[in-house]
Design a protein around this motif. Structure first.
Motif, PDB file in Angstrom:
ATOM      1  N   LEU A  38       0.827  -1.207   0.000  1.00 48.94           N
ATOM      2  CA  LEU A  38       0.000   0.000   0.000  1.00 48.94           C
ATOM      3  C   LEU A  38       0.866   1.263   0.000  1.00 48.94           C
ATOM      4  CD1 LEU A  38      -2.632  -1.258   2.576  1.00 48.94           C
ATOM      5  CD2 LEU A  38      -3.098  -0.751   0.170  1.00 48.94           C
ATOM      6  N   VAL A  42      -1.898   2.588  -3.430  1.00 54.07           N
ATOM      7  CA  VAL A  42      -3.045   3.465  -3.187  1.00 54.07           C
ATOM      8  C   VAL A  42      -2.895   4.366  -1.955  1.00 54.07           C
ATOM      9  CG1 VAL A  42      -4.694   1.966  -4.367  1.00 54.07           C
ATOM     10  CG2 VAL A  42      -4.322   1.678  -1.920  1.00 54.07           C
ATOM     11  N   ALA A  43      -2.053   3.987  -0.995  1.00 53.43           N
ATOM     12  CA  ALA A  43      -1.917   4.805   0.218  1.00 53.43           C
ATOM     13  C   ALA A  43      -1.061   6.048   0.004  1.00 53.43           C
ATOM     14  CB  ALA A  43      -1.317   3.968   1.350  1.00 53.43           C
ATOM     15  N   ILE A  83      -4.466   3.865   7.058  1.00 52.94           N
ATOM     16  CA  ILE A  83      -3.913   2.565   6.674  1.00 52.94           C
ATOM     17  C   ILE A  83      -4.799   1.380   7.066  1.00 52.94           C
ATOM     18  CG2 ILE A  83      -1.948   0.988   6.997  1.00 52.94           C
ATOM     19  CD1 ILE A  83      -1.429   3.423   5.155  1.00 52.94           C
ATOM     20  N   LEU A  86      -7.511   0.312   4.639  1.00 54.15           N
ATOM     21  CA  LEU A  86      -6.939  -0.221   3.395  1.00 54.15           C
ATOM     22  C   LEU A  86      -6.437  -1.650   3.595  1.00 54.15           C
ATOM     23  CD1 LEU A  86      -4.919   2.900   2.164  1.00 54.15           C
ATOM     24  CD2 LEU A  86      -7.121   2.070   1.292  1.00 54.15           C
ATOM     25  N   ALA A  89      -9.451  -3.983   3.844  1.00 56.81           N
ATOM     26  CA  ALA A  89     -10.036  -4.265   2.524  1.00 56.81           C
ATOM     27  C   ALA A  89      -9.176  -5.269   1.763  1.00 56.81           C
ATOM     28  CB  ALA A  89     -10.180  -2.969   1.728  1.00 56.81           C
ATOM     29  N   ASP A  90      -7.858  -5.140   1.895  1.00 59.69           N
ATOM     30  CA  ASP A  90      -6.933  -6.069   1.243  1.00 59.69           C
ATOM     31  C   ASP A  90      -7.124  -7.481   1.807  1.00 59.69           C
ATOM     32  OD1 ASP A  90      -4.394  -5.958  -0.605  1.00 59.69           O
ATOM     33  OD2 ASP A  90      -3.790  -7.195   1.107  1.00 59.69           O
TER      34      ASP A  90
END
Length: 196
Positions: A38, A42-43, A83, A86, A89-90
Motif C-alpha cells: 500500500l 493506493v496509500a 492505513i 486499506l 479491505a486487502d
C-alpha cells in the motif's frame, strides 16, 4: 472456511510462525506485507496529503513518516485511520479469493489484532509468545532498534499475558523451530480435521 488470526507482540516469532503456516499449505495474509504494498500504491497520495513531504518517487518514505508519528499519539491515530481500512479491505479480498477457491483454513497475520478490534474478524486466535528476556534480546538485536523504540512499541501493544489469556491457541517459540512447526501442524489438524 475457518479464519485463524495470528498475532503476538514484537520479537515473539510471529513472522516465523506465519511462514510455517504458509509452508504447510495454509493461505496467509500478512498485514505488514500489505502495508508495504500500500505504501507503494493506493496509500501514497493519502499519506502525502496527511503528512506532507513523506513520499518520494511514488512511495511512502517510512523513515520520514516515522519522524512524524513516533511518539505522537495524535499523528499515529491519523495514520492508522488511513492505513487500517486499506489493510482490512486487502485482507477481505484475500479471504474472498480463498473462500471461493475452497480453502478449509486461512490465516490473517495481524500484529495488532487485539489492539485494533480484529478479534471479531476471525474465528480463532493463535498467539505467538516467548519469555520477556528472550523477546527483549531478539528485538534489541534488530538493526536500528533502541531501548527507547522498544519501550514505545510495547506501550502500544496489549501485554503478552493478556494476549495469552484471550487466545484460543498459544505457541511458545522458545522451544525452537521443530517444536513450533509441530504445534502449527497440530493446530491445522484440529481446525481442519487433517491430522499430520
Amino acid at each position: 472456511m475457518i479464519v485463524l488470526g495470528l498475532t503476538g507482540s514484537i520479537g515473539m516469532g510471529k513472522s516465523t510462525a506465519a511462514k510455517m503456516f504458509a509452508e504447510a499449505g495454509v493461505p496467509v495474509h500478512d498485514s505488514d506485507e500489505a502495508v508495504h504494498r500500500l505504501y507503494s500504491g493506493v496509500a501514497v497520495p493519502l499519506v502525502e496529503a496527511a503528512f506532507p513531504g513523506t513520499t518520494h518517487d511514488g512511495s511512502v518514505d517510512r523513515a520520514l513518516l516515522g519522524k512524524y508519528v513516533l511518539g505522537d499519539p495524535v499523528a499515529l491515530r491519523k495514520l492508522e485511520g488511513i492505513i487500517h481500512p486499506l489493510v482490512r479491505a486487502d485482507a477481505d479480498a484475500f479471504l474472498a479469493r480463498h473462500r471461493a477457491a475452497g480453502a478449509a483454513l486461512a490465516v490473517l497475520d495481524i500484529p495488532l489484532l487485539f489492539e485494533t478490534g480484529g478479534r471479531d474478524r476471525v474465528d480463532k486466535v493463535v498467539v505467538i509468545t516467548a519469555p520477556a528476556d528472550i523477546q527483549r534480546a531478539r528485538v534489541l538485536a534488530r538493526p536500528g532498534m533502541t531501548e527507547e523504540k522498544f519501550k514505545a512499541i510495547l506501550a502500544r501493544q496489549v501485554s503478552d499475558a493478556e494476549k495469552r489469556r484471550l487466545a484460543d491457541f498459544i505457541i511458545d517459540t522458545v522451544h525452537g523451530f521443530d517444536t513450533t512447526r509441530a504445534s502449527i501442524q497440530a493446530i491445522i489438524g484440529e481446525l481442519t480435521g487433517d491430522k499430520p
